[in-house]
Scaffold this motif. Structure first.
Motif, PDB file in Angstrom:
ATOM      1  N   HIS A  46     -47.363-144.289 -34.447  1.00  0.00           N
ATOM      2  CA  HIS A  46     -46.695-145.106 -35.472  1.00  0.00           C
ATOM      3  C   HIS A  46     -45.418-144.459 -36.011  1.00  0.00           C
ATOM      4  CE1 HIS A  46     -49.873-148.064 -35.436  1.00  0.00           C
ATOM      5  NE2 HIS A  46     -50.762-147.085 -35.537  1.00  0.00           N
ATOM      6  N   ASP A  47     -45.475-143.180 -36.367  1.00  0.00           N
ATOM      7  CA  ASP A  47     -44.273-142.482 -36.817  1.00  0.00           C
ATOM      8  C   ASP A  47     -43.795-141.603 -35.649  1.00  0.00           C
ATOM      9  OD1 ASP A  47     -42.194-141.378 -38.218  1.00  0.00           O
ATOM     10  OD2 ASP A  47     -43.437-140.344 -39.699  1.00  0.00           O
ATOM     11  N   TRP A  56     -43.873-143.900 -30.690  1.00  0.00           N
ATOM     12  CA  TRP A  56     -44.358-144.540 -31.909  1.00  0.00           C
ATOM     13  C   TRP A  56     -45.568-145.428 -31.646  1.00  0.00           C
ATOM     14  CZ3 TRP A  56     -44.640-149.834 -32.370  1.00  0.00           C
ATOM     15  CH2 TRP A  56     -44.001-150.567 -31.364  1.00  0.00           C
ATOM     16  N   CYS A  57     -45.665-146.023 -30.441  1.00  0.00           N
ATOM     17  CA  CYS A  57     -46.754-146.963 -30.199  1.00  0.00           C
ATOM     18  C   CYS A  57     -48.114-146.273 -30.214  1.00  0.00           C
ATOM     19  CB  CYS A  57     -46.542-147.703 -28.885  1.00  0.00           C
ATOM     20  SG  CYS A  57     -46.529-146.648 -27.431  1.00  0.00           S
ATOM     21  N   ASN A  95     -43.920-148.785 -38.765  1.00  0.00           N
ATOM     22  CA  ASN A  95     -43.693-148.156 -37.471  1.00  0.00           C
ATOM     23  C   ASN A  95     -42.280-147.582 -37.433  1.00  0.00           C
ATOM     24  OD1 ASN A  95     -46.209-148.847 -36.165  1.00  0.00           O
ATOM     25  ND2 ASN A  95     -45.457-150.955 -36.138  1.00  0.00           N
TER      26      ASN A  95
END
Length: 290
Positions: free
Chosen positions: A148-149, A144-145, A186
């Protein structure tokens, strides 16, 4: 050593020839310890664990950066023991590499030529899955970082587990379940683990963050065709929602199905946490906790 004294994240249990082997990440303060992965052993799950024993001690030229070692899993495949583990370095994003040994105690040595996850993506928590027709895959998380998703993805492997045998593909995104936290923007995917039920259904355990991006949870999803390339549906109820996750399933020597995860999710308090499970027509259900 009692299980409650073992400081560990991402616990993974291998049962082999009457012995339980416990692997895991050393915790967020792992950079204070020698790099690598340890293993603990016992004959009874509620007894004392022997160890730690060094299962993987990197050579000086190993590419992984000291302290950036996570989530070792050990699977038996064609008579050998294969460790899938995540590493990173200053010059490369996180990725999952495969190591191999002739014993569950190791020593595990690099088997694949570096990580088998895409070199331009932040990836972690690879697990081994063998399809019903015998094809090996690595299932992993695109973190995710970076996107985001967060996504759970899969890549086919060569039969010797040394290389990717095709292009990776996305199974699902962390924002899809109804219980996902939609306030932060996030969405986390962590720790996928595949489980085939007695009726042939394919379930996936995986973890995320709920409740304003603070509570670590254990989720279950399932595919409609019993294989990775089906449509994934997400159980509306979380399997465990009390700040614990990155779990896996194993059967003890009596045949009882168990979930083991780490709880709580804050360093240095995380410990292996085991919960007996039963399989029902609706999926997995917790028994008492241990």
């Amino acid at each position: 050593m009692k299980k409650e004294a073992i400081h560990m994240r991402d616990p993974f249990v291998l049962v082999h020839e009457g012995i339980y082997y416990l692997y895991g990440s050393k915790g967020m303060i792992s950079s204070q310890y020698p790099p690598g992965f340890d293993v603990y052993c016992c004959e009874t799950l509620d007894g004392d664990w022997e160890g730690p024993f060094p299962a993987f001690s990197p050579q000086e030229d190993f590419w992984g950066y000291h302290g950036h070692y996570w989530a070792p899993e050990v699977h038996v495949y064609r008579g050998r023991f294969y460790m899938l583990a995540t590493f990173s370095a200053a010059w490369r994003p996180k990725g999952t590499q495969i190591l191999a040994a002739d014993s569950p105690l190791g020593p595990f040595l690099p088997h694949s030529d570096g990580p088998l996850t895409p070199a331009d993506q932040e990836c972690l928590d690879g697990t081994l899955y063998i399809s019903r027709d015998g094809r090996p895959f690595m299932v992993y998380c695109h973190e995710w970082c970076q996107i985001h998703d967060g996504a759970v993805c899969a890549v086919p492997l060569t039969e010797d587990l040394r290389a990717a045998a095709g292009e990776p593909f996305v199974l699902f995104h962390a924002s899809e379940p109804a219980w996902a936290d939609h306030t932060s923007g996030n969405y986390v995917t962590d720790g996928p683990y595949l489980h085939r039920t007695p009726d042939g259904s394919l379930l996936m355990l995986w973890s995320s963050l709920d409740h304003n991006f603070t509570n670590y949870v254990q989720a279950v999803s399932r595919t409609d065709n019993g294989e990775l390339d089906g449509t994934w549906h997400h159980d509306p109820q979380l399997l465990f929602a009390r700040d614990g996750g990155h779990g896996m399933l194993f059967r003890d020597k009596a045949g009882q199905l168990n979930l083991i995860l780490h709880r709580p999710n804050n360093d240095p308090m995380e410990r292996p946490y085991r919960i007996p499970l039963k399989e029902t027509a609706d999926g997995l259900q917790l028994y008492d906790e241990r």
